[in-house]
Design an enzyme around this catalytic site. Structure first.
Site, PDB file in Angstrom:
ATOM      1  CG  ASN A   7      -2.000   0.706   0.896  1.00 32.88           C
ATOM      2  OD1 ASN A   7      -1.312   2.395   1.050  1.00 32.88           O
ATOM      3  ND2 ASN A   7      -3.266   0.978   1.376  1.00 32.88           N
ATOM      4  CG  HIS A  43      -8.231   3.157   1.323  1.00 36.41           C
ATOM      5  ND1 HIS A  43      -8.531   1.824   2.450  1.00 36.41           N
ATOM      6  CD2 HIS A  43      -9.216   4.034   1.510  1.00 36.41           C
ATOM      7  CE1 HIS A  43      -9.809   2.277   2.958  1.00 36.41           C
ATOM      8  NE2 HIS A  43      -9.963   3.171   1.989  1.00 36.41           N
ATOM      9  CG  HIS A  50      -3.857   9.352   1.506  1.00 37.99           C
ATOM     10  ND1 HIS A  50      -4.623   8.089   1.333  1.00 37.99           N
ATOM     11  CD2 HIS A  50      -4.321   8.738   2.947  1.00 37.99           C
ATOM     12  CE1 HIS A  50      -5.471   8.404   1.446  1.00 37.99           C
ATOM     13  NE2 HIS A  50      -5.287   8.001   2.602  1.00 37.99           N
ATOM     14  CD  GLU A  70      -7.356  -1.721   0.313  1.00 40.55           C
ATOM     15  OE1 GLU A  70      -6.327  -2.591   0.855  1.00 40.55           O
ATOM     16  OE2 GLU A  70      -6.936  -0.545   1.717  1.00 40.55           O
ATOM     17  CB  THR A 100      -6.392   4.445   9.400  1.00 42.15           C
ATOM     18  OG1 THR A 100      -6.142   2.832   8.125  1.00 42.15           O
ATOM     19  CG2 THR A 100      -6.687   3.698  10.908  1.00 42.15           C
ATOM     20  CG  HIS A 190      -5.437  -2.181   9.720  1.00 39.39           C
ATOM     21  ND1 HIS A 190      -4.965  -1.804  11.010  1.00 39.39           N
ATOM     22  CD2 HIS A 190      -6.156  -1.087   9.270  1.00 39.39           C
ATOM     23  CE1 HIS A 190      -5.121  -0.334  11.241  1.00 39.39           C
ATOM     24  NE2 HIS A 190      -6.264   0.369  10.320  1.00 39.39           N
ATOM     25  CG  HIS A 214       1.353   3.324   9.341  1.00 43.63           C
ATOM     26  ND1 HIS A 214       1.372   3.993   9.158  1.00 43.63           N
ATOM     27  CD2 HIS A 214       1.855   2.608  10.511  1.00 43.63           C
ATOM     28  CE1 HIS A 214       2.356   4.746  10.015  1.00 43.63           C
ATOM     29  NE2 HIS A 214       2.365   3.929  11.062  1.00 43.63           N
TER      30      HIS A 214
END
Length: 237
Positions: A7, A43, A50, A70, A100, A190, A214
């Site tokens: 991601n 996403h 972002h 996503e 998030t 996640h 992340h």
């Protein structure tokens, strides 16, 4: 092996913080694939804080592995996905302004809506996945929507594992077994990281894909910072 989709939202966050095109999102996506990752995940959110919608369009020409978009299937998002035609769309029930993702779908309450959206994506040959909590009832509800896969929301596992509690994997094992029984593909994401990813993968039967952003980008900073500092020191001698 389980596929790794990276991601790149955090790259876009860094770019947007300063303006301009540093870091170059498209180059990062190309490099991540060159380094061996199996896919790129983005996403986009409605406020485009972002990933921008134009990024999703531009990445279509760059991503030659799996392209996963996503998001919450609101009208603009649906239109974007149908325009870009990624390999996979992952449906996430984000609230407007959410920092998030923080919950999976209630696949019983929203079953008819999800079913309608999924059918539209599948008519366009886009693989579908639903973000769900590690709950067997939610997995069964996902099956009823006609989705191809589920994505297990792994924040609670990562939190418990960080506390030293490996029992936190148990609901995820049960959810995965139910998905296997129902012939649903399994993705996960996640807060998965270098610390916990091996344990998670070894305990989840038939885990097809993980989406990591992340933690991976943060780890890349830690693991690469010494090298870059020393490169600057060499330039300044």
């Amino acid at each position: 092996m389980t596929k790794l989709s990276v991601n790149i939202n955090k790259i876009a966050t860094l770019r947007n913080a300063r303006g301009g095109n540093v870091p170059d999102l498209l180059k990062v996506a190309a490099d991540i694939q060159k380094f061996g990752a199996h896919g790129i995940t983005i996403h986009p959110r409605p406020d485009e804080r972002h990933i921008r919608y134009q990024d999703a369009r531009d990445l279509k020409a760059i991503v030659h592995t799996e392209y996963n978009i996503e998001g919450n299937p609101q009208h603009n998002f649906i239109d974007l996905v149908l325009e870009c035609k990624p390999t996979q769309v992952t449906l996430v029930p984000d609230a407007i302004g959410a920092l998030t993702s923080n919950a999976g779908w209630d696949t019983l309450k929203h079953q008819s809506y999800l079913k309608e959206v999924i059918q539209e994506f599948q008519r366009n040959n886009i693989r579908t996945s639903i973000f769900v909590d590690a709950n067997e009832a939610m997995v069964e509800g996902a099956k009823a929507t006609g989705t191809d896969r589920i994505e297990l929301y792994t924040e609670s596992f990562a939190h418990q594992y960080g506390l030293g509690n490996k029992e936190g994997i148990k609901p995820f094992i049960q959810a995965a077994l139910k998905a296997n029984e129902l012939d649903l593909g399994i993705n996960a994401g996640h807060d998965l990281s270098l610390d916990n990813i091996r344990f998670f993968k070894e305990n989840i039967p038939n885990l097809l894909e993980v989406s990591i952003g992340h933690a991976l980008i943060s780890e890349a900073i830690y693991l690469g910072l010494e090298n870059v500092v020393n490169m600057y020191l060499q330039k300044l001698k």
